[in-house]
Scaffold this motif. Structure first.
Motif, PDB file in Angstrom:
ATOM      1  N   ARG A   1       0.835  -1.215   0.000  1.00  0.00           N
ATOM      2  CA  ARG A   1       0.000   0.000   0.000  1.00  0.00           C
ATOM      3  C   ARG A   1       0.862   1.254   0.000  1.00  0.00           C
ATOM      4  NH1 ARG A   1      -5.031  -1.066   4.145  1.00  0.00           N
ATOM      5  NH2 ARG A   1      -5.971  -2.772   2.969  1.00  0.00           N
ATOM      6  N   VAL A   2       1.928   1.240   0.790  1.00  0.00           N
ATOM      7  CA  VAL A   2       2.832   2.395   0.845  1.00  0.00           C
ATOM      8  C   VAL A   2       3.497   2.586  -0.520  1.00  0.00           C
ATOM      9  CG1 VAL A   2       4.969   3.262   1.875  1.00  0.00           C
ATOM     10  CG2 VAL A   2       3.210   2.282   3.325  1.00  0.00           C
ATOM     11  N   GLU A   3       3.948   1.482  -1.127  1.00  0.00           N
ATOM     12  CA  GLU A   3       4.575   1.566  -2.458  1.00  0.00           C
ATOM     13  C   GLU A   3       3.595   2.175  -3.461  1.00  0.00           C
ATOM     14  OE1 GLU A   3       7.714   0.490  -3.460  1.00  0.00           O
ATOM     15  OE2 GLU A   3       8.175   0.207  -1.342  1.00  0.00           O
ATOM     16  N   TRP A   4       2.353   1.699  -3.436  1.00  0.00           N
ATOM     17  CA  TRP A   4       1.340   2.194  -4.370  1.00  0.00           C
ATOM     18  C   TRP A   4       1.085   3.682  -4.133  1.00  0.00           C
ATOM     19  CZ3 TRP A   4      -3.420   4.495  -4.435  1.00  0.00           C
ATOM     20  CH2 TRP A   4      -4.132   4.415  -5.632  1.00  0.00           C
ATOM     21  N   ALA A   5       0.986   4.079  -2.864  1.00  0.00           N
ATOM     22  CA  ALA A   5       0.728   5.481  -2.541  1.00  0.00           C
ATOM     23  C   ALA A   5       1.884   6.379  -2.985  1.00  0.00           C
ATOM     24  CB  ALA A   5       0.501   5.631  -1.038  1.00  0.00           C
ATOM     25  N   LYS A   6       3.114   5.904  -2.792  1.00  0.00           N
ATOM     26  CA  LYS A   6       4.280   6.693  -3.223  1.00  0.00           C
ATOM     27  C   LYS A   6       4.312   6.831  -4.739  1.00  0.00           C
ATOM     28  CE  LYS A   6       7.373   5.759   0.640  1.00  0.00           C
ATOM     29  NZ  LYS A   6       8.589   5.056   1.089  1.00  0.00           N
ATOM     30  N   ALA A   7       3.922   5.761  -5.432  1.00  0.00           N
ATOM     31  CA  ALA A   7       3.935   5.798  -6.899  1.00  0.00           C
ATOM     32  C   ALA A   7       2.874   6.742  -7.454  1.00  0.00           C
ATOM     33  CB  ALA A   7       3.730   4.384  -7.453  1.00  0.00           C
ATOM     34  N   HIS A   8       1.798   6.957  -6.717  1.00  0.00           N
ATOM     35  CA  HIS A   8       0.688   7.776  -7.224  1.00  0.00           C
ATOM     36  C   HIS A   8       0.523   9.114  -6.508  1.00  0.00           C
ATOM     37  CE1 HIS A   8      -0.259   3.656  -8.488  1.00  0.00           C
ATOM     38  NE2 HIS A   8      -0.830   4.230  -9.531  1.00  0.00           N
ATOM     39  N   LYS A   9       1.480   9.485  -5.673  1.00  0.00           N
ATOM     40  CA  LYS A   9       1.301  10.715  -4.885  1.00  0.00           C
ATOM     41  C   LYS A   9       1.359  11.990  -5.727  1.00  0.00           C
ATOM     42  CE  LYS A   9       6.037  11.584  -3.539  1.00  0.00           C
ATOM     43  NZ  LYS A   9       6.939  11.880  -2.495  1.00  0.00           N
ATOM     44  N   ASP A  10       2.014  11.950  -6.866  1.00  0.00           N
ATOM     45  CA  ASP A  10       2.162  13.147  -7.689  1.00  0.00           C
ATOM     46  C   ASP A  10       1.115  13.238  -8.805  1.00  0.00           C
ATOM     47  OD1 ASP A  10       4.380  14.003  -6.228  1.00  0.00           O
ATOM     48  OD2 ASP A  10       5.726  12.724  -7.408  1.00  0.00           O
ATOM     49  N   TRP A  11       0.135  12.369  -8.772  1.00  0.00           N
ATOM     50  CA  TRP A  11      -0.898  12.409  -9.803  1.00  0.00           C
ATOM     51  C   TRP A  11      -1.736  13.678  -9.647  1.00  0.00           C
ATOM     52  CZ3 TRP A  11      -3.862   7.562 -11.705  1.00  0.00           C
ATOM     53  CH2 TRP A  11      -2.963   6.654 -12.274  1.00  0.00           C
ATOM     54  N   THR A  12      -2.154  14.222 -10.773  1.00  0.00           N
ATOM     55  CA  THR A  12      -3.004  15.409 -10.753  1.00  0.00           C
ATOM     56  C   THR A  12      -4.460  14.974 -10.627  1.00  0.00           C
ATOM     57  OG1 THR A  12      -3.263  15.385 -13.146  1.00  0.00           O
ATOM     58  CG2 THR A  12      -1.401  16.642 -12.253  1.00  0.00           C
ATOM     59  N   LYS A  13      -5.309  15.966 -10.374  1.00  0.00           N
ATOM     60  CA  LYS A  13      -6.736  15.687 -10.266  1.00  0.00           C
ATOM     61  C   LYS A  13      -7.276  15.130 -11.582  1.00  0.00           C
ATOM     62  CE  LYS A  13     -11.071  17.751  -8.891  1.00  0.00           C
ATOM     63  NZ  LYS A  13     -11.791  18.943  -8.499  1.00  0.00           N
ATOM     64  N   LYS A  14      -6.763  15.607 -12.690  1.00  0.00           N
ATOM     65  CA  LYS A  14      -7.203  15.153 -14.007  1.00  0.00           C
ATOM     66  C   LYS A  14      -6.905  13.663 -14.201  1.00  0.00           C
ATOM     67  CE  LYS A  14      -8.685  15.649 -18.187  1.00  0.00           C
ATOM     68  NZ  LYS A  14     -10.084  15.348 -18.384  1.00  0.00           N
ATOM     69  N   LYS A  15      -5.722  13.225 -13.750  1.00  0.00           N
ATOM     70  CA  LYS A  15      -5.372  11.804 -13.876  1.00  0.00           C
ATOM     71  C   LYS A  15      -6.309  10.940 -13.037  1.00  0.00           C
ATOM     72  CE  LYS A  15      -0.641  11.004 -15.198  1.00  0.00           C
ATOM     73  NZ  LYS A  15       0.656  10.484 -14.811  1.00  0.00           N
ATOM     74  N   TRP A  16      -6.642  11.415 -11.839  1.00  0.00           N
ATOM     75  CA  TRP A  16      -7.524  10.638 -10.966  1.00  0.00           C
ATOM     76  C   TRP A  16      -8.936  10.558 -11.538  1.00  0.00           C
ATOM     77  CZ3 TRP A  16      -5.768   7.260  -7.856  1.00  0.00           C
ATOM     78  CH2 TRP A  16      -4.573   7.456  -7.173  1.00  0.00           C
ATOM     79  N   GLU A  17      -9.362  11.574 -12.296  1.00  0.00           N
ATOM     80  CA  GLU A  17     -10.689  11.546 -12.907  1.00  0.00           C
ATOM     81  C   GLU A  17     -10.787  10.480 -13.995  1.00  0.00           C
ATOM     82  OE1 GLU A  17     -11.376  15.554 -14.177  1.00  0.00           O
ATOM     83  OE2 GLU A  17     -11.844  16.245 -12.157  1.00  0.00           O
ATOM     84  N   ASP A  18      -9.652  10.110 -14.577  1.00  0.00           N
ATOM     85  CA  ASP A  18      -9.644   9.098 -15.626  1.00  0.00           C
ATOM     86  C   ASP A  18      -9.673   7.668 -15.065  1.00  0.00           C
ATOM     87  OD1 ASP A  18      -9.566  11.074 -17.499  1.00  0.00           O
ATOM     88  OD2 ASP A  18      -7.382  11.027 -17.729  1.00  0.00           O
ATOM     89  N   VAL A  19      -9.520   7.523 -13.776  1.00  0.00           N
ATOM     90  CA  VAL A  19      -9.495   6.191 -13.169  1.00  0.00           C
ATOM     91  C   VAL A  19     -10.922   5.692 -12.993  1.00  0.00           C
ATOM     92  CG1 VAL A  19      -8.860   4.868 -11.117  1.00  0.00           C
ATOM     93  CG2 VAL A  19      -7.332   6.648 -11.976  1.00  0.00           C
ATOM     94  N   LEU A  20     -11.145   4.464 -13.407  1.00  0.00           N
ATOM     95  CA  LEU A  20     -12.451   3.827 -13.235  1.00  0.00           C
ATOM     96  C   LEU A  20     -12.374   2.916 -12.011  1.00  0.00           C
ATOM     97  CD1 LEU A  20     -15.305   3.155 -14.255  1.00  0.00           C
ATOM     98  CD2 LEU A  20     -14.269   1.309 -15.583  1.00  0.00           C
ATOM     99  N   TRP A  21     -13.122   3.256 -10.976  1.00  0.00           N
ATOM    100  CA  TRP A  21     -13.120   2.462  -9.739  1.00  0.00           C
ATOM    101  C   TRP A  21     -14.282   1.490  -9.806  1.00  0.00           C
ATOM    102  CZ3 TRP A  21      -8.889   3.180  -6.937  1.00  0.00           C
ATOM    103  CH2 TRP A  21      -8.216   4.395  -7.042  1.00  0.00           C
ATOM    104  N   SER A  22     -14.015   0.294 -10.299  1.00  0.00           N
ATOM    105  CA  SER A  22     -15.105  -0.664 -10.500  1.00  0.00           C
ATOM    106  C   SER A  22     -15.276  -1.627  -9.331  1.00  0.00           C
ATOM    107  CB  SER A  22     -14.860  -1.469 -11.780  1.00  0.00           C
ATOM    108  OG  SER A  22     -13.664  -2.209 -11.642  1.00  0.00           O
ATOM    109  N   ASP A  23     -14.323  -1.693  -8.461  1.00  0.00           N
ATOM    110  CA  ASP A  23     -14.407  -2.683  -7.391  1.00  0.00           C
ATOM    111  C   ASP A  23     -14.598  -2.044  -6.018  1.00  0.00           C
ATOM    112  OD1 ASP A  23     -11.923  -1.540  -7.283  1.00  0.00           O
ATOM    113  OD2 ASP A  23     -10.887  -3.387  -6.740  1.00  0.00           O
ATOM    114  N   GLU A  24     -15.206  -0.884  -5.965  1.00  0.00           N
ATOM    115  CA  GLU A  24     -15.410  -0.236  -4.679  1.00  0.00           C
ATOM    116  C   GLU A  24     -16.367  -1.038  -3.826  1.00  0.00           C
ATOM    117  OE1 GLU A  24     -16.313   3.887  -4.575  1.00  0.00           O
ATOM    118  OE2 GLU A  24     -14.922   4.350  -6.192  1.00  0.00           O
TER     119      GLU A  24
END
Length: 115
Positions: free
Chosen positions: A81-104
């Motif tokens: 989880r920490v690795e994933w968070a570090k890899a995605h910490k610099d993502w912009t709001k626009k990048k996060w809007e493109d993510v499809l969260w299908s398994d919530e």
């Protein structure tokens, strides 16, 4: 067969109380012998001891079990989880809007969440 005197002390519990012990244990497998003794309180019948209840449960083939203690989360998951968070910490709001969260899914560690 004639009614001959038996050796040893007679049982302190009747067949009815023996059945009640097994019934209570069958209804709730998590009840301890102490809890069963408290539920069997009856002014007409003397309280069987906890030791007697344990003997009756053991005679019926029911043995005490304790659940295996295990951690709530494995050791590798927090690191992943920490690795994933570090890899995605610099993502912009626009990048996060493109993510499809299908398994919530709502996940509760304790309890049922009122369901």
């Amino acid at each position: 067969m004639p009614n001959v005197p038996k050796s040893g002390r007679p049982r302190s519990t009747s067949r009815l109380s023996y059945r009640n012990v097994l019934r209570l244990s069958g209804v709730n497998h998590h009840l301890k012998a102490v809890d069963i003794a408290l539920k069997l309180c009856d002014p007409q019948n003397p309280n069987p001891s906890v030791r007697t209840i344990r003997r009756r449960l053991r005679a019926a083939g029911l043995k005490g079990r304790r659940p295996v203690k295990k951690p709530m989360i494995s050791a590798k998951n927090p690191m992943a989880r920490v690795e994933w968070a570090k890899a995605h910490k610099d993502w912009t709001k626009k990048k996060w809007e493109d993510v499809l969260w299908s398994d919530e899914k709502e996940c509760m560690l304790f309890g049922t969440g009122g369901i």
